[in-house]
Design an enzyme around this catalytic site. Structure first.
Site, PDB file in Angstrom:
ATOM      1  N   SER A  63      -4.237  -9.528   6.517  1.00  0.00           N
ATOM      2  CA  SER A  63      -5.341  -9.739   7.471  1.00  0.00           C
ATOM      3  C   SER A  63      -5.423 -11.224   7.835  1.00  0.00           C
ATOM      4  O   SER A  63      -6.214 -11.614   8.694  1.00  0.00           O
ATOM      5  CB  SER A  63      -6.656  -9.292   6.830  1.00  0.00           C
ATOM      6  N   HIS A  72       0.150 -16.740  -4.684  1.00  0.00           N
ATOM      7  CA  HIS A  72      -1.050 -16.428  -5.475  1.00  0.00           C
ATOM      8  C   HIS A  72      -0.711 -16.041  -6.905  1.00  0.00           C
ATOM      9  O   HIS A  72      -1.515 -15.412  -7.592  1.00  0.00           O
ATOM     10  CB  HIS A  72      -1.872 -15.315  -4.791  1.00  0.00           C
ATOM     11  N   THR A  92       0.848  -1.214   0.000  1.00  0.00           N
ATOM     12  CA  THR A  92       0.000   0.000   0.000  1.00  0.00           C
ATOM     13  C   THR A  92       0.874   1.251   0.000  1.00  0.00           C
ATOM     14  O   THR A  92       0.536   2.248  -0.626  1.00  0.00           O
ATOM     15  CB  THR A  92      -0.917   0.046   1.249  1.00  0.00           C
ATOM     16  N   GLN A  95       1.744 -13.317  -0.607  1.00  0.00           N
ATOM     17  CA  GLN A  95       0.419 -13.494  -1.225  1.00  0.00           C
ATOM     18  C   GLN A  95       0.260 -12.464  -2.355  1.00  0.00           C
ATOM     19  O   GLN A  95      -0.709 -12.506  -3.093  1.00  0.00           O
ATOM     20  CB  GLN A  95      -0.695 -13.264  -0.204  1.00  0.00           C
TER      21      GLN A  95
HETATM   22  N1  APR Z   1       1.396  -1.092   7.157  1.00  0.00           N
HETATM   23  C1  APR Z   1       0.888  -2.115   7.909  1.00  0.00           C
HETATM   24  N2  APR Z   1      -0.276  -2.757   7.612  1.00  0.00           N
HETATM   25  C2  APR Z   1      -0.953  -2.327   6.532  1.00  0.00           C
HETATM   26  C3  APR Z   1      -0.494  -1.272   5.704  1.00  0.00           C
HETATM   27  C4  APR Z   1       0.736  -0.657   6.064  1.00  0.00           C
HETATM   28  N3  APR Z   1       1.256   0.357   5.344  1.00  0.00           N
HETATM   29  N4  APR Z   1      -1.399  -1.085   4.704  1.00  0.00           N
HETATM   30  C5  APR Z   1      -2.390  -1.980   4.905  1.00  0.00           C
HETATM   31  N5  APR Z   1      -2.119  -2.724   5.992  1.00  0.00           N
HETATM   32  C6  APR Z   1      -2.897  -3.857   6.520  1.00  0.00           C
HETATM   33  C7  APR Z   1      -4.387  -3.646   6.505  1.00  0.00           C
HETATM   34  O1  APR Z   1      -4.819  -3.141   7.766  1.00  0.00           O
HETATM   35  C8  APR Z   1      -4.929  -5.061   6.260  1.00  0.00           C
HETATM   36  O2  APR Z   1      -5.342  -5.692   7.461  1.00  0.00           O
HETATM   37  O3  APR Z   1      -2.649  -4.924   5.618  1.00  0.00           O
HETATM   38  C9  APR Z   1      -3.752  -5.837   5.683  1.00  0.00           C
HETATM   39  C10 APR Z   1      -4.004  -6.344   4.287  1.00  0.00           C
HETATM   40  O4  APR Z   1      -5.012  -7.320   4.390  1.00  0.00           O
HETATM   41  P1  APR Z   1      -5.833  -7.695   3.068  1.00  0.00           P
HETATM   42  O5  APR Z   1      -6.277  -6.449   2.405  1.00  0.00           O
HETATM   43  O6  APR Z   1      -6.848  -8.727   3.464  1.00  0.00           O
HETATM   44  O7  APR Z   1      -4.743  -8.361   2.107  1.00  0.00           O
HETATM   45  P2  APR Z   1      -4.141  -9.822   2.194  1.00  0.00           P
HETATM   46  O8  APR Z   1      -4.137 -10.320   3.598  1.00  0.00           O
HETATM   47  O9  APR Z   1      -2.857  -9.791   1.468  1.00  0.00           O
HETATM   48  O10 APR Z   1      -5.224 -10.658   1.339  1.00  0.00           O
HETATM   49  C11 APR Z   1      -4.924 -12.005   1.068  1.00  0.00           C
HETATM   50  O11 APR Z   1      -6.832 -12.087  -0.412  1.00  0.00           O
HETATM   51  O12 APR Z   1      -8.148 -11.352  -2.174  1.00  0.00           O
HETATM   52  C12 APR Z   1      -7.122 -12.178  -1.806  1.00  0.00           C
HETATM   53  O13 APR Z   1      -5.546 -12.962  -3.309  1.00  0.00           O
HETATM   54  C13 APR Z   1      -5.858 -11.831  -2.539  1.00  0.00           C
HETATM   55  O14 APR Z   1      -3.583 -12.187  -1.817  1.00  0.00           O
HETATM   56  C14 APR Z   1      -4.839 -11.622  -1.437  1.00  0.00           C
HETATM   57  C15 APR Z   1      -5.451 -12.377  -0.286  1.00  0.00           C
END
Ligand code: APR
Length: 235
Positions: free
Chosen positions: A181, A113, A22, A95
């Site tokens: 997450s 993934h 992000t 991921q």
């Molecule tokens: N620093 C720390 N944490 C962060 C930051 C940051 N700069 N930016 C976002 N986050 C946290 C958010 O609070 C969130 O809980 O990162 C987490 C990302 O979680 P998800 O959006 O669920 O992403 P992820 O866990 O990678 O999802 C897994 O889901 O849709 C599928 O294939 C897709 O690989 C993905 C999988």
């Protein structure tokens, strides 16, 4: 805690999710600005979507392909690549499909993934560069539709990446989760397996996760890039 463990550990494995990218400008999925806040993943990130509403599927994934070409790895990705060179970490299980770990120089990366950097034909499997999507070319010479080489919901994870992730998890004595997450199986099982093998588990995530309870240390509300820069002073 984490900085001491990084120095003491013999085999540190890092596990990253969308929160790792992000700060490069890419959206994650489930935080309040996440992709799945606007779209239902089962309707867009699935093979059903590929068959039933291929136009929307292509539009959505062309956006994401353009995103990984427009945005770049951030400082945190480069720090992790440097730690691998210095032996501080042994591998990354990710991921993420943006390829940013490799772009930043990390070598041992298990892409659970798949990747948006490649496409393949849904019909005959022929591989293409994701440039095809940039150039709005969506079909294989066999007539099949081109799709990103990522794992859609309902599809199996790539065998090689899964095996590498399992081997690395089983060797870890420190397992560091960065920006996930931990809601998607089977990827979210790796932190548990590491913990069950006696590794120290550290979860760094802006928001709480359902796995925080198992962690030896949890760090919330701190951007990953900032944390890695702070740690980099010590290791
Ligand atoms: N620093 C720390 N944490 C962060 C930051 C940051 N700069 N930016 C976002 N986050 C946290 C958010 O609070 C969130 O809980 O990162 C987490 C990302 O979680 P998800 O959006 O669920 O992403 P992820 O866990 O990678 O999802 C897994 O889901 O849709 C599928 O294939 C897709 O690989 C993905 C999988």
């Amino acid at each position: 805690m984490l900085k001491d463990w990084l120095l003491e550990s013999k085999y540190t494995v890092v596990f990253t999710g969308a929160g790792m990218s992000t700060e490069s400008g890419l959206p994650d999925f489930r935080s309040n600005k996440g992709l799945w806040k606007k779209k239902d993943p089962s309707k867009i990130a699935s093979t059903a979507a590929l068959n039933e509403n291929v136009q929307e599927f292509i539009e959505f994934y062309r956006e994401r392909v353009l995103g990984v070409k427009e945005y770049k790895p951030h400082k945190g990705h480069y720090i992790l690549a440097d730690w691998e060179k210095r032996g501080i970490l042994k591998s990354i299980i990710t991921q993420n499909v943006d390829g940013f770990h490799q772009n930043a120089g990390s070598k041992k990366v298990a892409e659970l993934h798949g990747t948006l950097q490649k496409l393949h034909c849904q019909q005959c499997g022929k591989e293409y560069s994701s440039e095809e999507y940039v150039n709005q070319s969506y079909y294989c010479e066999c007539g099949g539709v081109l799709r990103p080489s990522i794992v859609l919901f309902g599809e199996l994870l790539p065998e090689l990446a899964f095996q590498l992730a399992l081997e690395e998890t089983n060797k870890a004595d420190l397992f560091l989760v960065l920006g996930s997450s931990l809601t998607v199986t089977p990827a979210n099982q790796f932190p548990l397996i590491a913990k069950q093998n006696g590794a120290k588990l550290v979860i760094v995530n802006m928001e709480p996760t359902d796995f925080d309870y198992y962690a030896d240390e949890v760090i919330h509300n701190k951007p990953i890039g900032e944390l890695l820069e702070e740690l980099n002073v010590f290791v």
